[in-house]
Design an enzyme around this catalytic site. Sequence first.
Site, PDB file in Angstrom:
ATOM      1  N   ILE A 180      -1.855  -0.812 -13.131  1.00  0.00           N
ATOM      2  CA  ILE A 180      -0.751  -1.658 -13.622  1.00  0.00           C
ATOM      3  C   ILE A 180      -1.315  -2.872 -14.373  1.00  0.00           C
ATOM      4  O   ILE A 180      -0.776  -3.303 -15.392  1.00  0.00           O
ATOM      5  CB  ILE A 180       0.162  -2.113 -12.458  1.00  0.00           C
ATOM      6  CG1 ILE A 180       0.591  -0.906 -11.619  1.00  0.00           C
ATOM      7  CG2 ILE A 180       1.382  -2.848 -12.993  1.00  0.00           C
ATOM      8  CD1 ILE A 180       1.270  -1.254 -10.288  1.00  0.00           C
TER       9      ILE A 180
ATOM     10  N   ALA B 145      -5.211  -7.803  -8.187  1.00  0.00           N
ATOM     11  CA  ALA B 145      -6.368  -7.221  -7.486  1.00  0.00           C
ATOM     12  C   ALA B 145      -6.088  -7.042  -6.001  1.00  0.00           C
ATOM     13  O   ALA B 145      -5.799  -8.005  -5.289  1.00  0.00           O
ATOM     14  CB  ALA B 145      -7.589  -8.111  -7.687  1.00  0.00           C
TER      15      ALA B 145
ATOM     16  N   TYR C 210      -1.786  -2.406   5.016  1.00  0.00           N
ATOM     17  CA  TYR C 210      -1.628  -2.729   3.595  1.00  0.00           C
ATOM     18  C   TYR C 210      -0.399  -3.625   3.389  1.00  0.00           C
ATOM     19  O   TYR C 210      -0.471  -4.688   2.760  1.00  0.00           O
ATOM     20  CB  TYR C 210      -1.505  -1.437   2.778  1.00  0.00           C
ATOM     21  CG  TYR C 210      -0.988  -1.642   1.381  1.00  0.00           C
ATOM     22  CD1 TYR C 210      -1.732  -2.360   0.447  1.00  0.00           C
ATOM     23  CD2 TYR C 210       0.254  -1.131   0.983  1.00  0.00           C
ATOM     24  CE1 TYR C 210      -1.247  -2.561  -0.845  1.00  0.00           C
ATOM     25  CE2 TYR C 210       0.741  -1.322  -0.298  1.00  0.00           C
ATOM     26  CZ  TYR C 210      -0.007  -2.044  -1.205  1.00  0.00           C
ATOM     27  OH  TYR C 210       0.468  -2.251  -2.471  1.00  0.00           O
TER      28      TYR C 210
ATOM     29  N   ARG D  70      12.179   8.267  -3.275  1.00  0.00           N
ATOM     30  CA  ARG D  70      11.520   7.050  -3.745  1.00  0.00           C
ATOM     31  C   ARG D  70      12.118   6.623  -5.085  1.00  0.00           C
ATOM     32  O   ARG D  70      12.678   7.428  -5.819  1.00  0.00           O
ATOM     33  CB  ARG D  70       9.999   7.281  -3.941  1.00  0.00           C
ATOM     34  CG  ARG D  70       9.253   7.613  -2.647  1.00  0.00           C
ATOM     35  CD  ARG D  70       9.161   6.406  -1.732  1.00  0.00           C
ATOM     36  NE  ARG D  70       8.454   6.689  -0.488  1.00  0.00           N
ATOM     37  CZ  ARG D  70       9.040   7.102   0.641  1.00  0.00           C
ATOM     38  NH1 ARG D  70      10.344   7.300   0.688  1.00  0.00           N
ATOM     39  NH2 ARG D  70       8.332   7.311   1.728  1.00  0.00           N
TER      40      ARG D  70
HETATM   41  N1  LIG Z   1       0.803   1.486  -7.837  1.00  0.00           N
HETATM   42  C1  LIG Z   1       1.921   1.208  -7.166  1.00  0.00           C
HETATM   43  O1  LIG Z   1       2.848   2.021  -7.095  1.00  0.00           O
HETATM   44  C2  LIG Z   1       2.074  -0.135  -6.501  1.00  0.00           C
HETATM   45  C3  LIG Z   1       3.257  -0.378  -5.766  1.00  0.00           C
HETATM   46  C4  LIG Z   1       3.417  -1.636  -5.165  1.00  0.00           C
HETATM   47  C5  LIG Z   1       2.444  -2.613  -5.301  1.00  0.00           C
HETATM   48  N2  LIG Z   1       1.297  -2.341  -6.000  1.00  0.00           N
HETATM   49  C6  LIG Z   1       0.298  -3.401  -6.122  1.00  0.00           C
HETATM   50  O2  LIG Z   1       0.018  -3.599  -7.485  1.00  0.00           O
HETATM   51  C7  LIG Z   1      -1.342  -3.982  -7.684  1.00  0.00           C
HETATM   52  C8  LIG Z   1      -1.990  -3.069  -8.684  1.00  0.00           C
HETATM   53  O3  LIG Z   1      -1.846  -1.720  -8.245  1.00  0.00           O
HETATM   54  P1  LIG Z   1      -2.552  -0.536  -9.031  1.00  0.00           P
HETATM   55  O4  LIG Z   1      -1.806   0.710  -8.687  1.00  0.00           O
HETATM   56  O5  LIG Z   1      -2.734  -0.924 -10.449  1.00  0.00           O
HETATM   57  O6  LIG Z   1      -3.953  -0.489  -8.281  1.00  0.00           O
HETATM   58  P2  LIG Z   1      -5.423  -0.251  -8.879  1.00  0.00           P
HETATM   59  O7  LIG Z   1      -6.290   0.084  -7.713  1.00  0.00           O
HETATM   60  O8  LIG Z   1      -5.367   0.712 -10.010  1.00  0.00           O
HETATM   61  O9  LIG Z   1      -5.819  -1.684  -9.441  1.00  0.00           O
HETATM   62  C9  LIG Z   1      -6.303  -2.718  -8.625  1.00  0.00           C
HETATM   63  C10 LIG Z   1      -7.499  -3.345  -9.334  1.00  0.00           C
HETATM   64  O10 LIG Z   1      -7.975  -4.449  -8.553  1.00  0.00           O
HETATM   65  C11 LIG Z   1      -9.394  -4.401  -8.495  1.00  0.00           C
HETATM   66  N3  LIG Z   1      -9.774  -5.093  -7.251  1.00  0.00           N
HETATM   67  C12 LIG Z   1      -9.447  -4.773  -5.969  1.00  0.00           C
HETATM   68  N4  LIG Z   1      -9.933  -5.677  -5.117  1.00  0.00           N
HETATM   69  C13 LIG Z   1     -10.591  -6.620  -5.852  1.00  0.00           C
HETATM   70  C14 LIG Z   1     -11.293  -7.822  -5.549  1.00  0.00           C
HETATM   71  N5  LIG Z   1     -11.420  -8.246  -4.295  1.00  0.00           N
HETATM   72  N6  LIG Z   1     -11.817  -8.538  -6.576  1.00  0.00           N
HETATM   73  C15 LIG Z   1     -11.692  -8.127  -7.860  1.00  0.00           C
HETATM   74  N7  LIG Z   1     -11.035  -6.992  -8.207  1.00  0.00           N
HETATM   75  C16 LIG Z   1     -10.491  -6.255  -7.210  1.00  0.00           C
HETATM   76  C17 LIG Z   1      -9.732  -2.914  -8.512  1.00  0.00           C
HETATM   77  O11 LIG Z   1     -11.040  -2.658  -8.969  1.00  0.00           O
HETATM   78  C18 LIG Z   1      -8.672  -2.374  -9.478  1.00  0.00           C
HETATM   79  O12 LIG Z   1      -9.120  -2.403 -10.815  1.00  0.00           O
HETATM   80  C19 LIG Z   1      -1.989  -3.949  -6.302  1.00  0.00           C
HETATM   81  O13 LIG Z   1      -1.993  -5.257  -5.785  1.00  0.00           O
HETATM   82  C20 LIG Z   1      -1.038  -3.067  -5.499  1.00  0.00           C
HETATM   83  O14 LIG Z   1      -1.062  -3.417  -4.142  1.00  0.00           O
HETATM   84  C21 LIG Z   1       1.102  -1.119  -6.603  1.00  0.00           C
END
Ligand SMILES: NC(=O)c1ccc[n+]([C@@H]2O[C@H](COP(=O)([O-])OP(=O)(O)OC[C@H]3O[C@@H](n4cnc5c(N)ncnc54)[C@H](O)[C@@H]3O)[C@@H](O)[C@H]2O)c1
Length: 328
Positions: A12, A74, A141, A219
Amino acid sequence: MAILVTGGAGYIGSVTVERLRAKDESVVVLDDLARGHRAAVDPGVPFYHGRVGDRALVASIAAEHPLEACIHFAALAYVGESVSEPAKYFENNVEQGVALMGALREAGVRRVVFSSTCATYGETKQIPIPESSPQSPVNPYGWSKLFLERLLDSYDLAYGLKFVSLRYFNASGATEKRGEHHDPETHLVPNVLAAAAGEKREVSVFGNNYATPDGTPIRDYVHVADLADAHILALNYLRRGRDSVFLNLGTGRGYSVLEVIECARRVTGRPINVRIEAPRAGDPARLVADAARAQSVLGWKPATSDLPSILRSQWEWKQKHPRGYGPA
Ligand SMILES: NC(=O)c1ccc[n+]([C@@H]2O[C@H](COP(=O)([O-])OP(=O)(O)OC[C@H]3O[C@@H](n4cnc5c(N)ncnc54)[C@H](O)[C@@H]3O)[C@@H](O)[C@H]2O)c1
């Protein structure tokens, strides 16, 4: 002034960076690439490889690029992994998140857009789920995200930090250049399309005895580009000096797992085999957003979040990038 996007190399985050850049916003990405891909971020965007909890690094980024705001994506985000390895989640999402907020405070950054989740609600009685619904996560989580929500709320009260906490439902779909590539992949849409592409023999359906019309969980799927645009609206909302707020990002319409698979068969024209497996612990029957508040507060209206458009966009991205961003 620049916007710090943490997790900007993830699914995202990278789409949001793409949309911010299209609006000529100045962006800096911080990502440790634990789950993201360097190739997901344009070479022209300043990129820092490191952890968000590295306060010295965040201070040096802020010194180099005076920061106006932070969009904090992140996090580790696999529900199952958080159950088996909670320490990893509390360290990465909470401890690192607290350190980041401290470094941002020191740097004078007073606007934050935060990636929260419908997982903060847990098992809810009310469907669609309004933001006022009780929050009682059913996995570490969800707790790690709820903790950051509480922190932001307290920092607003004590330090005047202003934030928009966006509780996403199921992110899905792709833009022309960026799509979903996780390893392992736990989300339904990429797994269904992997089965359509013949990369997997079948797609697993976890439980078909839920209290839903076809017995599979329902969902609320939101296109990643619509999610990204909500962040830009949230940023502009904070720029107008408005109050902190928690907002659901969903469409208000739910689809069952079997409906998603049937729609994917139509969109791809491919057969998709299904394997029914035991239900997973902590999977609620229905998670559907009441998305009215995001519309009234931000003027956010999902434009491409109908299920066929979501599946088509991700299928097209998959055809063009059969290996995603390359080896994870
Ligand atoms: N994908 C979904 O459906 C969804 C739904 C609800 C919430 N979210 C939230 O949205 C955000 C993005 O989700 P996503 O699906 O793009 O996940 P993703 O894993 O593709 O992206 C997360 C990014 O954060 C980086 N990261 C993680 N921990 C880190 C740290 N400590 N320091 C630096 N970088 C770090 C990872 O390398 C990754 O590039 C997350 O916070 C997730 O919890 C996602």
